[in-house]
Write a protein that holds these residues in place. Structure first.
Motif, PDB file in Angstrom:
ATOM      1  N   HIS A 171      46.566 -98.514 -66.114  1.00  0.00           N
ATOM      2  CA  HIS A 171      46.887 -99.519 -65.363  1.00  0.00           C
ATOM      3  C   HIS A 171      45.073 -99.276 -64.318  1.00  0.00           C
ATOM      4  CE1 HIS A 171      49.947-100.969 -65.364  1.00  0.00           C
ATOM      5  NE2 HIS A 171      51.167-100.107 -65.683  1.00  0.00           N
TER       6      HIS A 171
ATOM      7  N   HIS B 287      57.633-105.580 -66.274  1.00  0.00           N
ATOM      8  CA  HIS B 287      57.136-104.548 -67.478  1.00  0.00           C
ATOM      9  C   HIS B 287      58.493-106.438 -68.491  1.00  0.00           C
ATOM     10  CE1 HIS B 287      57.190-101.800 -64.020  1.00  0.00           C
ATOM     11  NE2 HIS B 287      56.620-101.232 -65.267  1.00  0.00           N
TER      12      HIS B 287
ATOM     13  N   ARG C 114      53.976 -99.925 -61.299  1.00  0.00           N
ATOM     14  CA  ARG C 114      55.026 -99.109 -61.925  1.00  0.00           C
ATOM     15  C   ARG C 114      55.105 -98.688 -63.689  1.00  0.00           C
ATOM     16  NH1 ARG C 114      59.025 -98.840 -57.060  1.00  0.00           N
ATOM     17  NH2 ARG C 114      57.216 -99.378 -55.285  1.00  0.00           N
ATOM     18  N   ILE C 115      55.254 -97.617 -63.717  1.00  0.00           N
ATOM     19  CA  ILE C 115      55.396 -98.275 -65.358  1.00  0.00           C
ATOM     20  C   ILE C 115      56.671 -97.618 -65.492  1.00  0.00           C
ATOM     21  CG2 ILE C 115      55.574 -94.876 -65.560  1.00  0.00           C
ATOM     22  CD1 ILE C 115      55.982 -94.969 -68.194  1.00  0.00           C
TER      23      ILE C 115
ATOM     24  N   GLU D  83      49.654 -94.858 -67.002  1.00  0.00           N
ATOM     25  CA  GLU D  83      49.449 -95.309 -65.768  1.00  0.00           C
ATOM     26  C   GLU D  83      47.126 -95.027 -65.677  1.00  0.00           C
ATOM     27  OE1 GLU D  83      51.318 -95.657 -63.686  1.00  0.00           O
ATOM     28  OE2 GLU D  83      53.241 -94.988 -64.561  1.00  0.00           O
TER      29      GLU D  83
ATOM     30  N   GLU E 299      51.304-104.506 -68.136  1.00  0.00           N
ATOM     31  CA  GLU E 299      52.109-103.432 -68.664  1.00  0.00           C
ATOM     32  C   GLU E 299      52.036-103.683 -69.494  1.00  0.00           C
ATOM     33  OE1 GLU E 299      53.745-100.923 -66.398  1.00  0.00           O
ATOM     34  OE2 GLU E 299      53.181-102.275 -64.681  1.00  0.00           O
TER      35      GLU E 299
HETATM   36 ZN   LIG Z   1      52.947-100.006 -65.620  1.00  0.00          ZN
END
Ligand SMILES: [Zn+2]
Length: 675
Positions: A516, A635, A9-10, A513, A573
Motif C-alpha cells: 500500500h 477491496h 485496510r486489508i 500493507e 487494493e
Molecule cells: Zn488493503
C-alpha cells in the motif's frame, strides 16, 4: 463512521463470523476436507482450496457472511465477552478506573429493561434544540454542537496530518450528510437499488412516527428530506473520485471560506466546533459550495426534519427496541442480514467504538503474548528484506527511483499488537442505567482528543484501530504499517504453525500493507508521509500503465449476474494483493521450510503456502451484501483476491502445473508484475 478515511485496510468486509458448524476441535492449520479436488487448481484455485467447505457452509441469520478466516472474529468476541461479563459483575473496581468505566458502560448497554422503559427520552433534549432553531445561523450552531458529541451532521470532520506538511495536524472537512451509503444510491434505477431506497424512506418514516408526528406530516416530510439529500448527493464526488489525493486536498483560509460561503458561516462554525486554526483542508469544495446554496434555498422547516431524522438515526441503536428494530430493518435491506445480532455482541461493538483503547488494554493483558509480538516482528523484518530484494530487481524502474523506494520502505513505522501510549479516558463519565449518556460522554471525550490535535505537532504513536480489531492498515501520512493484536491469530498467524501457513496468511497481509505504501495512491506520498512526488517522470509513466493493466483485469471479473468488480475503485487494493503475495512468497522462500521439499498432507511447501493464502479468504457472502460492497468497498470480493494475484504469479503456475487451456492461465508476457 466517516465514509472517507485515509486508512487503507486489508479487510473491510465487516463483521464476518465463523460458522459454528465448523469449529474444529483439534486445530489443523490447513484442513484438506475444505478442498474440492474435483476442481482443477488452474481453473479456479479459490474453489479448489475452499470448494468442499463452500458446499455446506451456511450463513448464520445474524450475519451477512461466513468464512474460514473469520474464525478469529467469533473467538475474539468470546474473549471480549468474558472480560466484559466479569467487569459488569465486579463491584470492587475503584470509581473512575478503566475497569469501572468499561464494566459500567457494558452493563448500562446490557440493561435492556431500563433502555426500553426510557423509549426515546434520552434524545428529547436534543430534539427540543432542533425545535428551537429559527434560522440558518441557529442551524449551523446546532450542527457544530452535535459534532462535539460525535454526531457527524452535514459533513465529516477529521483532524490529522496535513498531507503536504505531514508533521503538523490540520482539520479536514469532507463531504457527508447522506443517509444512504453513497451518492450513487440516489441516482441508480435498478430494482435492487430501488428496494434499498424504499427501505431507507420507510426507516425515515418510522423514526418520524415513533417520535409522535402525525402520519400525514411524517409522510410529507420523508419526501422532503429525501429530496434534500438527493440535492446534496448531486454534488458529492464518487468513490472513485475520492481516491485521488490531490483532488481531495484543498487547503483554504477560514477567512476566505467565511466570505465565500456566508450561509455555512465558517468562522462561527469553527468556533462552535472549538477549533482554532486559521486554515483547514476542504476535501471536496464542490459539496460545500452546494451546501452553502442549499442552506438558503431549502426552507428551514425541511432542514429541521432532516436534522431530526439524522439525530434519531444516530441515536437509534442506543434507544428502545422500536428504534433498534427500525434501524435494523434498513440494515437488513442493505446487507441481507436476516436477524439482529444478540445484545451482547452489539454492546461489545459499542464498547470497542467508544472506549476502544480502554477495553483494548484489558484485552491485550489477557490474550496477547510477548512471544507473538516477537515472532511477528521477525516476520515483518523478513518481509521487508524480501521486498527490498524485489525492488532491486525490478526491470521497469530506474536506479534513482529504486533508491527512493528503498528509502521509503526502510522508513516504515512498524506497529504490532497495541499502542505504546494509551488514550486518556479520565474525562469520561459512566453511570449504570444511563447508556445513551455514557455513549455521549465517551464520544465527547474522543471528539476533544481529536480537535485538541488541530495545529499541533503530529504524534506518531497514535493508532487508528483498536487492539482487538481483526484487520490491519497502512497509513500514508505516517508511512506506517499497523497490525492490531486481533489479526495475530489463526488462520492468519499461529505460533505453532509451520512457515507455509504463517507466510501465506499474515505474511501475505504484511506484504499487502507494505505494498500500500507503493500502490497508485501510496506511491504519491514520500517517506515522511508528504504528498510529494519522488518518482522520475519515465518511471511514473511506466507505473501508471501497469496500474491500468490491473484496472482492466479486475473489470473483467463478474460477481453477480451482470455485476462486475469496479477496477478503478479497487486498484489500490488489487495492487496491494498482487504485491503482497509476491513479497510473502519471496520471504517464505528464505525460510528453512521454503527451501526444503518436505510434503505435509501430500503438498509441497510451495503448494501449502498457496493453499494457506487461499484459505484466509474462504467465505460466502449474502447477495445483498455483495452488491453493497461492490458499490462502496475498495477491496475486490474474496474469490478475486485469490484468483487475481495468482493469475499473475509465475511460481503459482509452477507449483500447480497451470497450463494453457486452464481458466486461470495468462500468457507469460501478459502477467502483471509491478512490485
Ligand atoms: Zn488493503
Amino acid at each position: 463512521m466517516t465514509p472517507y478515511k485515509r486508512i487503507l485496510r486489508i479487510v473491510a468486509i465487516g463483521s464476518l463470523v465463523f460458522s459454528a458448524c465448523h469449529q474444529a476441535s483439534d486445530q489443523k492449520f490447513f484442513d484438506t476436507s475444505n478442498m474440492d479436488t474435483t476442481v482443477k487448481p488452474g481453473d479456479n484455485f479459490f474453489l479448489y482450496a475452499n470448494g468442499g467447505w463452500l458446499k455446506t457452509a451456511q450463513i448464520p441469520p445474524t450475519e451477512t457472511s461466513v468464512g474460514g478466516f473469520l474464525d478469529v472474529y467469533k473467538k475474539t468476541q468470546q474473549h471480549l465477552k468474558d472480560i466484559l461479563d466479569d467487569l459488569a459483575k465486579d463491584t470492587s473496581a475503584a470509581a473512575g478506573s478503566l475497569q469501572q468505566k468499561v464494566g459500567d458502560f457494558y452493563a448500562a448497554g446490557m440493561d435492556s429493561a431500563t433502555i426500553d422503559r426510557l423509549g426515546y427520552e434520552p434524545v428529547k433534549p436534543v430534539l427540543a434544540k432542533i425545535e428551537a432553531i429559527k434560522d440558518v445561523k441557529g442551524l449551523i450552531q446546532f450542527v457544530a454542537s452535535e459534532h462535539t458529541y460525535g454526531v457527524p451532521l452535514l459533513f465529516n470532520l477529521q483532524v490529522g496530518p496535513d498531507e503536504k506538511s505531514s508533521m503538523v495536524n490540520i482539520p479536514s472537512f469532507y463531504q457527508g450528510g447522506l443517509g444512504l451509503p453513497d451518492r450513487d444510491y440516489y441516482f441508480k434505477t435498478d430494482p435492487a437499488t430501488q428496494g434499498i431506497v424504499q427501505a431507507y424512506q420507510k426507516y425515515v418514516l418510522t423514526l418520524f412516527t415513533l417520535t409522535a408526528s402525525d402520519s400525514t406530516t411524517a409522510v410529507k416530510n420523508v419526501a422532503a428530506v429525501y429530496a434534500l439529500e438527493k440535492q446534496m448527493a448531486e454534488s458529492h464526488l464518487t468513490n472513485v473520485q475520492l481516491r485521488d489525493p490531490q483532488k481531495n486536498y484543498n487547503k483554504m483560509a477560514v477567512a476566505r471560506l467565511t466570505k465565500e460561503e456566508p450561509n455555512i458561516g465558517w468562522q462561527d462554525l469553527m468556533a462552535g466546533l472549538t477549533i482554532k486554526t486559521d486554515s483547514v483542508n476542504v476535501g471536496e469544495p464542490g459539496y460545500f459550495t452546494r451546501l452553502n446554496a442549499l442552506l438558503s434555498s431549502t426552507p428551514i422547516e425541511t432542514w429541521k426534519w432532516y436534522l431530526r431524522f439524522h439525530v434519531l438515526s444516530d441515536a437509534s441503536t442506543a434507544l428502545s427496541t422500536d428504534f433498534v428494530n427500525a434501524n435494523f430493518a434498513y440494515a437488513k435491506a442493505l446487507t441481507g442480514q436476516q436477524k439482529l445480532k444478540s445484545r451482547w455482541e452489539r454492546m461489545i461493538q459499542s464498547v470497542d467504538n467508544n472506549l476502544g483503547e480502554a477495553l483494548g488494554q484489558l484485552y491485550v493483558n489477557k490474550y496477547f503474548t510477548a512471544e507473538a509480538k516477537q515472532r511477528m516482528q521477525e516476520l515483518v523484518d523478513n518481509l521487508q528484506k524480501a521486498f527490498e530484494g524485489r525492488i532491486s530487481k525490478l526491470d521497469w524502474m530506474s536506479d534513482s527511483t529504486k533508491q527512493k523506494a528503498t528509502e521509503k520502505l526502510h522508513a516504515f513505522l512498524k506497529k504490532i499488537g497495541y499502542p505504546d501510549k494509551w488514550k486518556d479516558y479520565s474525562q469520561v463519565q459512566i453511570q449504570k442505567g444511563k447508556f445513551f449518556e455514557a455513549e455521549m460522554s465517551a464520544r465527547q471525550n474522543n471528539y476533544h482528543f481529536q480537535v485538541s490535535k488541530a495545529g499541533q505537532k503530529v504524534d506518531r504513536t497514535e493508532w487508528g484501530m483498536t487492539p482487538p480489531t481483526i484487520n490491519a492498515y497502512y497509513n500514508p501520512t505516517f508511512n506506517e504499517i499497523v497490525f492490531p493484536a486481533g489479526i495475530l491469530q489463526f488462520p492468519f498467524f499461529d505460533l505453532a504453525a509451520d512457515d507455509a501457513i504463517n507466510y501465506g496468511g499474515i505474511g501475505m497481509a504484511i506484504g499487502h500493507e507494505m505494498t500500500h505504501g507503493f500502490d497508485d495512491q501510496g506511491a504519491l506520498y514520500d517517506k515522511d508521509g508528504n504528498l510529494r512526488n519522488w518518482w522520475s517522470r519515465e518511471d511514473s509513466t511506466r507505473f501508471r500503465s501497469k496500474t491500468q493493466l490491473v484496472i482492466d483485469q479486475y473489470n473483467q471479473f463478474t460477481v453477480l449476474d451482470t455485476l462486475h468488480v469496479n477496477g478503478a475503485l479497487t486498484t489500490g487494493e488489487n495492487i496491494a494483493d498482487i504485491g503482497g503475495l509476491a513479497i510473502a512468497y519471496d520471504a517464505f522462500k528464505l525460510t528453512k521450510q521454503g527451501q526444503g521439499a518436505e510434503k505435509i498432507d501430500g503438498f509441497t511447501p510451495e503448494q501449502r503456502f498457496f493453499l494457506s493464502f487461499a484459505q484466509i479468504w474462504r467465505s460466502k457472502v449474502k447477495d445483498e451484501r455483495v452488491r453493497q460492497l461492490i458499490n462502496i468497498d475498495p477491496h475486490s470480493p474474496p474469490m478475486y483476491r485469490v484468483l487475481g494475484p495468482l493469475m499473475n504469479f509465475d511460481p503459482f503456475y509452477a507449483a500447480f502445473h497451470v497450463q494453457q487451456g486452464d481458466k486461470m492461465w495468462k500468457a507469460e508476457n501478459a502477467r502483471i508484475r509491478i512490485w
